[in-house]
Design an enzyme around this catalytic site. Structure first.
Site: not given
Ligand code: 13P
Length: 253
Positions: A164, A170, A8, A92, A210, A6, A94
Site C-alpha cells: 500500500e 485515501g 478503518k 497498516h 484507492s 478495511n 496509518e
Molecule cells: P483506500 O482504498 O481508501 O485508498 O484505502 C486503502 C487502504 O488503506 C486499505 O488498507
C-alpha cells in the site's frame, strides 16, 4: 485471489450490520476469490454472526502482541479468535504513522497472530518522498525483511502481504498498473528468497490504495497481484461487490 475490506474507523454497530447483510446477499458464493471484511473491534461479533456460513471471512485491523494483561485499551489474538476472526491486518501505514508502530513491533505481532492461527495481513509501502527519490524498492524490502523476521511458512496460506503506497491511500491517486506490477514482482522475489519457491509463491500479495470498481480489473490482471486491500470502496455494497467480481474475472482470464 483475495479481496479484503478495511473499514478503518467507520460504521457503528447498526451501520456495520447493514453493510454486512448487504454484502452477504449481494456477493454470494465466489469461485476463485476469497472475500474478507475487517470492521472495527466493536463490530466484530455482530458481523461474524451475519457472515457465518456465507463464505465471507472476518478480520480485525490490529491487535496486541501478548495474550492478556494490564494493557488498557488493547485487544489480543485469543480475543479475536474467539469472535471468529480469520485475518488480522498488521502494520497498516496509518498505524505506523499515527501510533508509532515499527517493523519490530509488527514482526512480534505477526508471530503472535500465527501462534494463534490468525493469518496476518502485513502492510508495507513507501511514502511520496521515498517514491519521488526512487527509493521505494529499498524501503519496501527493508519493511518486509524486518516485519517478517522470525516468520516461517509451511503452506503459504498463513501469511498475506499488502503493498500500500502511502501516497495512494485515501487520496484517489492509484498507483499505475505498471508501478504495482513492478513492486509486486520485487516483493515476490523477496518472498521466494525468504520462504523458498513454493511457499514464496503461495503467499498472496494484495495491492491497496484507492482501488475502486473502475480500476480494480486492470490492477488484478497484472502478474503477482493476488487481490486487493480496499479502504473507502469497501464501505459501499455495490463498489465492494463490483471489486470482488473484478477479482473473479481476473482470476479466470
Ligand atoms: P483506500 O482504498 O481508501 O485508498 O484505502 C486503502 C487502504 O488503506 C486499505 O488498507
Amino acid at each position: 485471489m483475495l479481496v479484503a475490506g478495511n473499514w478503518k474507523m467507520n460504521l457503528d454497530l447498526a451501520a456495520a450490520r447493514q453493510l454486512t447483510s448487504g454484502l452477504v446477499s449481494t456477493i454470494g458464493k465466489t469461485e476463485t476469490t476469497l472475500v474478507a471484511i475487517c470492521p472495527p473491534f466493536v463490530d466484530l461479533d455482530a458481523t461474524y454472526n451475519i457472515l457465518h456460513g456465507s463464505g465471507i471471512r472476518l478480520g480485525a485491523q490490529n491487535m496486541h502482541e501478548l495474550d492478556s494483561g494490564a494493557y488498557t485499551g488493547e485487544i489480543s489474538a485469543p480475543m479475536l479468535k474467539a469472535v471468529g476472526c480469520h485475518y488480522v491486518i498488521l502494520g497498516h501505514s496509518e498505524r505506523r504513522e499515527y501510533f508509532g508502530e515499527t517493523n519490530e513491533s509488527i514482526s512480534r505481532k505477526a508471530l503472535q497472530a500465527q501462534r494463534h492461527r490468525l493469518v496476518p495481513i502485513v502492510c508495507v509501502g513507501e511514502s511520496l518522498a521515498q517514491r519521488d527519490g526512487d527509493r521505494q524498492n529499498a524501503v519496501v524490502e527493508e519493511q518486509i525483511r524486518q516485519s517478517l523476521s522470525g516468520i516461517s511458512i509451511a503452506k503459504g496460506s498463513e501469511l498475506v502481504l499488502a503493498y500500500e503506497p502511502v501516497w495512494a491511500i485515501g487520496t484517489g491517486r492509484t498507483a499505475s498498473p505498471d508501478q504495482v506490477e513492478a513492486m509486486h514482482t520485487h516483493i515476490r522475489s523477496l518472498l521466494v528468497e525468504l520462504f523458498g519457491q513454493k511457499n514464496g509463491y503461495a503467499v498472496d500479495i494484495l495491492y491497496g490504495g484507492s482501488v475502486k470498481p473502475s480500476n480494480a480489473l486492470e490492477l488484478f490482471a497484472r502478474s503477482n497481484v493476488d487481490g486487493g486491500l480496499i479502504g473507502g470502496a469497501s464501505l459501499s455494497v455495490d463498489d465492494f461487490a463490483s471489486i470482488v467480481r473484478s477479482a473473479e474475472s481476473a482470476a479466470s482470464s
